[in-house]
Scaffold this active site. Structure first.
Site, PDB file in Angstrom:
ATOM      1  N   LYS A 196       0.684  -0.990   0.425  1.00 25.86           N
ATOM      2  CA  LYS A 196       0.319   0.118  -0.013  1.00 25.86           C
ATOM      3  C   LYS A 196       1.305   0.997  -0.400  1.00 25.86           C
ATOM      4  CE  LYS A 196       0.502   1.446   4.514  1.00 25.86           C
ATOM      5  NZ  LYS A 196       1.414   2.955   4.688  1.00 25.86           N
ATOM      6  N   ASP A 249      -2.720  -1.854  10.271  1.00 26.02           N
ATOM      7  CA  ASP A 249      -2.405  -1.477   8.866  1.00 26.02           C
ATOM      8  C   ASP A 249      -3.006  -3.379   8.380  1.00 26.02           C
ATOM      9  OD1 ASP A 249      -1.634   1.159   8.334  1.00 26.02           O
ATOM     10  OD2 ASP A 249       0.105   0.383   7.767  1.00 26.02           O
TER      11      ASP A 249
END
Length: 285
Positions: free
Chosen positions: A11, A137
């Site tokens: 990401k 995350d």
């Protein structure tokens, strides 16, 4: 089914803001994250001995209880009283300690793969809640795509994908401790991100608006600690990337490039002095 393979994509943070320090020691954040098509591969093979074993293609990545994929398997096994064990092989392509959520994505992929192999029948929302117990995350990585993450990063609100573009990732040969960066951050002194403006630019598929609103409050801290990160950012801008920002706590810097003709100039320019460079695309949800 006794084995499966799951992709674990990296990401980047299009926007990262820290609002305040929380009583639990974490920071209250607002982050806009999106996945890119640079991914680790997680191979899961069920075993009958009840043990969890992790092997990693890169020798400097821990393969014991410190590994987030190990933690994901252990948590599922314990919570749902699973008698079987699993052998996990992680083929690393995402740079380590890079601000790209490689470990978190490995954990999320492990959760999703074992949910199928162990026939647990958990929804993505349930897997994301479990993931939040492993790392901030992991919840986002369970879903992938593009999202606004709030709280300490575990509260996920899905948003539309940005318009298609190239993403160039460049990581200097250093690692950065997220905890150290947040420890040095002075929330009361930072220029905060314009999160709503970024969401609006994404919704309107306004590529220039997205580039204009790239913002990461951790960037000034990491750039001060590691001048080589600043050098990469300056060179990426000089070579012609449309928008440039450090991802997460760093040290990876990414550049958004709309035109493929410019992509090669930026990529080749960075390869002249940085060995860990990748040209990838956004993953559209």
């Amino acid at each position: 089914m006794v084995k499966c393979s799951v992709k674990a994509p990296a990401k980047i943070n299009l926007s990262l803001d820290a609002i305040r320090k929380r009583e639990d020691g974490y920071h209250e954040v607002e982050m806009i994250m999106t996945t890119v098509d640079l991914a680790d591969r997680i191979d899961l093979t069920l075993t009958e001995d009840g043990k969890i074993k992790v092997d990693v293609s890169e020798g400097f990545v821990p393969s014991d209880h410190r590994n987030l994929a190990y933690q994901a398997a252990s948590l599922l096994q314990e919570r749902y009283k699973v008698k079987q064990g699993v052998s996990i092989y992680i083929t690393k392509r995402i740079p380590v300690a890079a601000g790209l959520a490689g470990g978190s994505s490995d954990a999320a992929a492990t959760l999703k793969g074992l949910n199928d192999l162990w026939a647990l029948g958990l929804s993505l929302d349930e897997l994301a809640r479990i993931g939040a117990e492993i790392g901030s995350d992991v919840s986002f990585c369970v879903y992938g795509g593009t999202a606004l993450a709030t709280g300490r990063g575990e509260i996920i609100t899905h948003i539309e994908s940005p318009p298609p573009c190239w993403v160039i990732l460049a990581k200097p040969p250093i690692g950065v401790s997220t905890a150290d960066v947040y420890k040095r951050l002075k929330v009361e002194e930072v220029e905060h991100a314009k999160t709503e403006e970024m969401i609006k630019a994404i919704k309107n598929r306004d590529f220039n608006g997205i580039c204009d609103h790239l913002h990461n409050v951790l960037e000034t801290v990491t750039l001060e600690m590691h001048p080589e990160v600043r050098h990469i950012k300056e060179q990426m801008q000089r070579f012609g990337a449309d928008g440039v920002l450090m991802s997460g706590s760093g040290p990876t810097v990414f550049g958004l490039v709309e035109k493929e003709s410019r992509l090669h100039r930026v990529y080749n320019g960075l390869r002249g002095f940085c060995s860990d460079v990748h040209a990838v695309r956004l993953i559209r949800s």
